[in-house]
Design an enzyme around this catalytic site. Structure first.
Site, PDB file in Angstrom:
ATOM      1  N   HIS A  60      41.572  32.027  52.863  1.00 56.67           N
ATOM      2  CA  HIS A  60      42.747  31.976  51.989  1.00 56.67           C
ATOM      3  C   HIS A  60      43.124  33.360  51.498  1.00 56.67           C
ATOM      4  O   HIS A  60      44.302  33.676  51.332  1.00 56.67           O
ATOM      5  CB  HIS A  60      42.474  31.038  50.810  1.00 56.67           C
ATOM      6  CG  HIS A  60      43.703  30.603  50.070  1.00 56.67           C
ATOM      7  ND1 HIS A  60      44.072  31.128  48.855  1.00 56.67           N
ATOM      8  CD2 HIS A  60      44.656  29.679  50.389  1.00 56.67           C
ATOM      9  CE1 HIS A  60      45.182  30.549  48.448  1.00 56.67           C
ATOM     10  NE2 HIS A  60      45.561  29.672  49.361  1.00 56.67           N
ATOM     11  N   CYS A  61      42.114  34.212  51.292  1.00 59.45           N
ATOM     12  CA  CYS A  61      42.350  35.546  50.743  1.00 59.45           C
ATOM     13  C   CYS A  61      43.102  36.463  51.705  1.00 59.45           C
ATOM     14  O   CYS A  61      43.762  37.414  51.269  1.00 59.45           O
ATOM     15  CB  CYS A  61      41.025  36.205  50.382  1.00 59.45           C
ATOM     16  SG  CYS A  61      39.979  35.235  49.288  1.00 59.45           S
ATOM     17  N   ILE A  62      43.009  36.217  53.001  1.00 53.49           N
ATOM     18  CA  ILE A  62      43.649  37.125  53.964  1.00 53.49           C
ATOM     19  C   ILE A  62      44.947  36.554  54.516  1.00 53.49           C
ATOM     20  O   ILE A  62      45.550  37.142  55.416  1.00 53.49           O
ATOM     21  CB  ILE A  62      42.692  37.504  55.114  1.00 53.49           C
ATOM     22  CG1 ILE A  62      42.369  36.310  56.017  1.00 53.49           C
ATOM     23  CG2 ILE A  62      41.430  38.128  54.565  1.00 53.49           C
ATOM     24  CD1 ILE A  62      41.626  36.703  57.295  1.00 53.49           C
TER      25      ILE A  62
END
Length: 349
Positions: A339-341
């Protein structure tokens, strides 16, 4: 261009996407100190991009010098195209450096440009280039540029698309981000930009996220909405891990909360991996940190006995979607997850 007076709202992640945005790792700690570590990072980012492109188009922001290398790792055999936009980068965490996409009442696209200062001006971070990425991506996508004066990141919020947002006190109220800010200050800014009127403040995030290279509590490894009224919560079952107590504290906060429609929240627990530590201490590996795509979910897996248990939970909370796992250990080694990237761009008019 000044901010239009349009009432914006952020669609839920499970609503239809135009595409997903990512950034290509180019240097620094994300690539590591050796060519083997750099290859691992590039392969992992490419694996996520290719997994997402099975469901919807992907656009990567890439340093000009890296364009040929990037194309070699991505290959050209995905169901949906993977396009490239050139820009200078410091890092590759698109959820945090890119815009938070929103829609207007006529379906027009907006891109919220939060101030980015390296997750609270962390000593190891650089953000000269990354601070400009949100505006560049908004321009490339044709979105209205919506600059905000507060420091925030996309990993620090989750919405249900119906007026409710999850936030973390140690992120938006972090003195390194917004010194002196109150909850009321943050809510007054976030509310009109995301179209929310109900703010559920979690007191903290997972333990590892407060180490040197953490974000100080991003919500997107802790909890997420899977539909209005239902929250998926990271659940550490082992009493020896410090997150065992954290998860129980967060569950009580969520069970006591109501959403914008006045409903009490239903909480679904998703187990943490059985792996408890690495060479740095207690891990924050999390299956919550997944991306919902058009018809699918790209999920973190860890070559762990709990992988299949967690994937089954995701099948149950996202019925009808194909669940695809990608090994996220190299991502978490670098400070984040799938989700962070990634950053979804909703379908707009």
């Amino acid at each position: 261009m000044g901010r239009p007076t349009t009432r914006w709202h952020m669609p839920a992640e499970w609503q239809t996407h135009e595409q997903t945005w990512m950034a290509w790792p180019s240097h620094g700690y994300t690539l590591g100190d050796t060519e083997a570590e750099a290859d691992e990072a590039r392969r992992t980012w490419a694996n996520v991009a290719r997994a997402v492109a099975a469901f919807e188009p992907v656009t990567l922001v890439v340093q000009p010098r890296d364009i040929h290398e990037c194309r070699e790792y991505l290959r050209n055999d995905t169901a949906h195209p993977i396009d490239i936009v050139l820009a200078d980068l410091d890092d590759a965490w698109m959820r945090d450096i890119g815009p938070t996409f929103v829609l207007g009442p006529q379906g027009e696209l907006g891109g919220v440009d939060w101030v980015f200062n390296g997750w609270g001006a962390q000593a190891w971070a650089s953000w000269e280039h990354d601070a400009r990425v949100a505006a560049q991506v908004a321009d490339a996508s044709g979105a209205h540029h919506l600059p905000s004066p507060i420091v925030n990141e996309g990993g620090g919020l989750h919405v249900d698309g119906r007026g409710t947002v999850l936030l973390t006190e140690t992120v938006q109220l972090d003195p390194g981000r917004n010194p002196g800010a109150t909850k009321a200050d943050i809510e007054a800014e976030v509310g009109p930009l995301l179209g929310v009127d109900t703010f559920i403040w979690l007191p903290r995030g997972l333990t590892r996220d407060y180490d040197e290279f953490g974000t100080r509590g991003h919500v997107d490894i802790v909890a997420t909405f899977t539909e209005p009224g239902r929250v998926l919560l990271h659940w550490q079952e082992d009493e020896s891990h410090p997150d065992h107590a954290v998860c129980r504290e967060l569950e009580q906060v969520l069970l006591a909360a109501s959403d914008s429609a006045g409903r009490s929240l239903q909480v679904t627990r998703i187990p943490a991996p059985t792996a408890l530590t690495d060479e740095e201490g207690p891990v924050d590996w999390s299956y919550v940190n997944h991306l919902v795509c058009n018809g699918g979910v790209v999920a973190c897996v860890f070559d762990d006995p709990n992988d299949e248990r967690a994937l089954q939970v995701l099948r149950e909370v996202y019925p009808g979607r194909e669940i695809v796992g990608v090994d996220a250990r190299p991502l978490f080694d670098r400070g984040g997850g799938i989700h962070c990237i990634t950053q979804q761009e909703p379908l707009s008019a």
